[in-house]
Design a protein around this motif. Sequence first.
Motif, PDB file in Angstrom:
ATOM      1  N   TYR A  97      45.550  22.234  16.351  1.00 45.49           N
ATOM      2  CA  TYR A  97      46.690  23.124  16.102  1.00 45.49           C
ATOM      3  C   TYR A  97      47.516  22.604  14.931  1.00 45.49           C
ATOM      4  CZ  TYR A  97      45.680  25.040  20.724  1.00 45.49           C
ATOM      5  OH  TYR A  97      45.072  25.619  21.798  1.00 45.49           O
ATOM      6  N   LEU A  98      47.805  21.311  14.954  1.00 48.90           N
ATOM      7  CA  LEU A  98      48.633  20.711  13.906  1.00 48.90           C
ATOM      8  C   LEU A  98      47.947  20.774  12.553  1.00 48.90           C
ATOM      9  CD1 LEU A  98      49.985  17.618  15.891  1.00 48.90           C
ATOM     10  CD2 LEU A  98      51.111  19.829  15.508  1.00 48.90           C
ATOM     11  N   GLN A  99      46.635  20.555  12.514  1.00 48.05           N
ATOM     12  CA  GLN A  99      45.893  20.653  11.256  1.00 48.05           C
ATOM     13  C   GLN A  99      45.939  22.073  10.695  1.00 48.05           C
ATOM     14  OE1 GLN A  99      42.048  19.193  12.492  1.00 48.05           O
ATOM     15  NE2 GLN A  99      42.432  17.156  11.632  1.00 48.05           N
ATOM     16  N   MET A 154      48.264  25.842   6.632  1.00 47.61           N
ATOM     17  CA  MET A 154      48.897  27.124   6.335  1.00 47.61           C
ATOM     18  C   MET A 154      50.376  26.998   5.982  1.00 47.61           C
ATOM     19  SD  MET A 154      46.282  28.985   6.518  1.00 47.61           S
ATOM     20  CE  MET A 154      46.990  30.613   6.364  1.00 47.61           C
ATOM     21  N   GLY A 155      50.907  25.784   6.020  1.00 40.10           N
ATOM     22  CA  GLY A 155      52.308  25.566   5.651  1.00 40.10           C
ATOM     23  C   GLY A 155      53.299  26.168   6.633  1.00 40.10           C
ATOM     24  N   CYS A 156      52.964  26.144   7.908  1.00 40.99           N
ATOM     25  CA  CYS A 156      53.843  26.713   8.932  1.00 40.99           C
ATOM     26  C   CYS A 156      54.206  25.673   9.983  1.00 40.99           C
ATOM     27  CB  CYS A 156      53.168  27.908   9.614  1.00 40.99           C
ATOM     28  SG  CYS A 156      53.015  29.355   8.548  1.00 40.99           S
ATOM     29  N   THR A 157      55.324  25.918  10.640  1.00 41.64           N
ATOM     30  CA  THR A 157      55.801  25.048  11.706  1.00 41.64           C
ATOM     31  C   THR A 157      55.404  25.645  13.060  1.00 41.64           C
ATOM     32  OG1 THR A 157      57.897  26.216  11.960  1.00 41.64           O
ATOM     33  CG2 THR A 157      57.810  24.439  10.299  1.00 41.64           C
ATOM     34  N   PRO A 158      55.495  24.860  14.127  1.00 35.56           N
ATOM     35  CA  PRO A 158      55.222  25.419  15.453  1.00 35.56           C
ATOM     36  C   PRO A 158      56.124  26.607  15.799  1.00 35.56           C
ATOM     37  CG  PRO A 158      55.131  23.039  15.570  1.00 35.56           C
ATOM     38  CD  PRO A 158      55.641  23.387  14.188  1.00 35.56           C
ATOM     39  N   ALA A 159      57.377  26.582  15.357  1.00 36.44           N
ATOM     40  CA  ALA A 159      58.298  27.682  15.655  1.00 36.44           C
ATOM     41  C   ALA A 159      57.883  28.987  14.965  1.00 36.44           C
ATOM     42  CB  ALA A 159      59.717  27.314  15.236  1.00 36.44           C
ATOM     43  N   GLN A 160      57.085  28.894  13.902  1.00 34.73           N
ATOM     44  CA  GLN A 160      56.634  30.071  13.153  1.00 34.73           C
ATOM     45  C   GLN A 160      55.239  30.522  13.577  1.00 34.73           C
ATOM     46  OE1 GLN A 160      56.914  27.983   9.379  1.00 34.73           O
ATOM     47  NE2 GLN A 160      58.488  29.420   8.715  1.00 34.73           N
ATOM     48  N   THR A 161      54.692  29.885  14.620  1.00 34.07           N
ATOM     49  CA  THR A 161      53.288  30.062  14.968  1.00 34.07           C
ATOM     50  C   THR A 161      53.114  30.500  16.422  1.00 34.07           C
ATOM     51  OG1 THR A 161      52.771  28.275  13.409  1.00 34.07           O
ATOM     52  CG2 THR A 161      51.044  28.884  14.978  1.00 34.07           C
ATOM     53  N   VAL A 162      52.155  31.402  16.645  1.00 35.65           N
ATOM     54  CA  VAL A 162      51.705  31.743  17.996  1.00 35.65           C
ATOM     55  C   VAL A 162      50.208  31.487  18.073  1.00 35.65           C
ATOM     56  CG1 VAL A 162      53.499  33.470  18.487  1.00 35.65           C
ATOM     57  CG2 VAL A 162      51.312  34.201  17.496  1.00 35.65           C
ATOM     58  N   MET A 163      49.742  31.243  19.295  1.00 29.73           N
ATOM     59  CA  MET A 163      48.313  31.101  19.556  1.00 29.73           C
ATOM     60  C   MET A 163      47.896  32.237  20.469  1.00 29.73           C
ATOM     61  SD  MET A 163      45.451  29.457  19.318  1.00 29.73           S
ATOM     62  CE  MET A 163      43.886  29.833  20.115  1.00 29.73           C
ATOM     63  N   VAL A 164      46.894  33.001  20.053  1.00 31.39           N
ATOM     64  CA  VAL A 164      46.360  34.101  20.851  1.00 31.39           C
ATOM     65  C   VAL A 164      44.999  33.662  21.392  1.00 31.39           C
ATOM     66  CG1 VAL A 164      45.581  36.496  20.821  1.00 31.39           C
ATOM     67  CG2 VAL A 164      47.551  35.803  19.432  1.00 31.39           C
ATOM     68  N   GLY A 165      44.886  33.625  22.703  1.00 34.30           N
ATOM     69  CA  GLY A 165      43.629  33.207  23.298  1.00 34.30           C
ATOM     70  C   GLY A 165      43.441  33.798  24.676  1.00 34.30           C
ATOM     71  N   ASP A 166      42.232  33.617  25.210  1.00 32.34           N
ATOM     72  CA  ASP A 166      41.899  34.192  26.517  1.00 32.34           C
ATOM     73  C   ASP A 166      41.811  33.156  27.627  1.00 32.34           C
ATOM     74  OD1 ASP A 166      39.412  33.247  25.237  1.00 32.34           O
ATOM     75  OD2 ASP A 166      38.428  34.069  27.003  1.00 32.34           O
ATOM     76  N   ASN A 220      50.897  25.027  24.048  1.00 30.49           N
ATOM     77  CA  ASN A 220      52.126  24.452  24.593  1.00 30.49           C
ATOM     78  C   ASN A 220      52.254  22.983  24.218  1.00 30.49           C
ATOM     79  OD1 ASN A 220      53.600  26.510  25.905  1.00 30.49           O
ATOM     80  ND2 ASN A 220      52.233  26.451  27.657  1.00 30.49           N
ATOM     81  N   ASN A 221      51.166  22.253  24.272  1.00 32.02           N
ATOM     82  CA  ASN A 221      51.171  20.834  23.938  1.00 32.02           C
ATOM     83  C   ASN A 221      51.541  20.594  22.469  1.00 32.02           C
ATOM     84  OD1 ASN A 221      50.866  18.132  24.688  1.00 32.02           O
ATOM     85  ND2 ASN A 221      48.714  18.107  24.108  1.00 32.02           N
ATOM     86  N   ALA A 222      51.188  21.539  21.603  1.00 25.41           N
ATOM     87  CA  ALA A 222      51.487  21.420  20.176  1.00 25.41           C
ATOM     88  C   ALA A 222      52.820  22.060  19.796  1.00 25.41           C
ATOM     89  CB  ALA A 222      50.361  22.054  19.360  1.00 25.41           C
ATOM     90  N   GLY A 223      53.536  22.624  20.766  1.00 25.60           N
ATOM     91  CA  GLY A 223      54.815  23.267  20.476  1.00 25.60           C
ATOM     92  C   GLY A 223      54.696  24.674  19.950  1.00 25.60           C
ATOM     93  N   VAL A 224      53.507  25.255  20.066  1.00 25.23           N
ATOM     94  CA  VAL A 224      53.210  26.607  19.588  1.00 25.23           C
ATOM     95  C   VAL A 224      53.345  27.576  20.763  1.00 25.23           C
ATOM     96  CG1 VAL A 224      51.327  28.064  18.718  1.00 25.23           C
ATOM     97  CG2 VAL A 224      51.678  25.775  17.776  1.00 25.23           C
TER      98      VAL A 224
END
Length: 168
Positions: A99-101, A106-118, A128-132
Amino acid sequence: MRFSPIPRGVYPGFSALDPEALAARGIRLVLADLDNTLVPYRVAQPSPQLTAWRDALDAQGIALFILSNSRKPGRAQNFAQALGVPFQGRSGKPRRRGYLQAMERMGCTPAQTVMVGDQIFTDTLGANNAGVTPLLVEPIQLAGNPGRYLRYAAETPFRLLGKRRPFL
């Protein structure tokens, strides 16, 4: 950063995630799992619905990035190239590193990022562990692997809790 298997909402599929609403929440990067989230397993080409969603994200200034655990050589790369988005295969979810890589690339922070998964125990837990912010979607198909039925059954309590705390 917290260790939690609870998502911020459970949605019927990726297309239920409105790009305009994501942008209004300050999101600039959508990390997305590939198999059973964006397309069924073994599907090599993006659907018109997925391409339209990518275009709608782009129109809102949001980048789509495929973050996959696929071990199949070229799977994530070939699909991402067909869709015209960046990717990272063998991401090691739920570990934070992938997640951090991706966010650094992409030059984004966790606050600017969402993860979409199943999946709770890879996508949601890792996000959640990465703050996303983790956004869980219903799996496209369960058929074919008995282990998937067991895994999704074990995830049921966390899915129910996630439904009570929507992000959008």
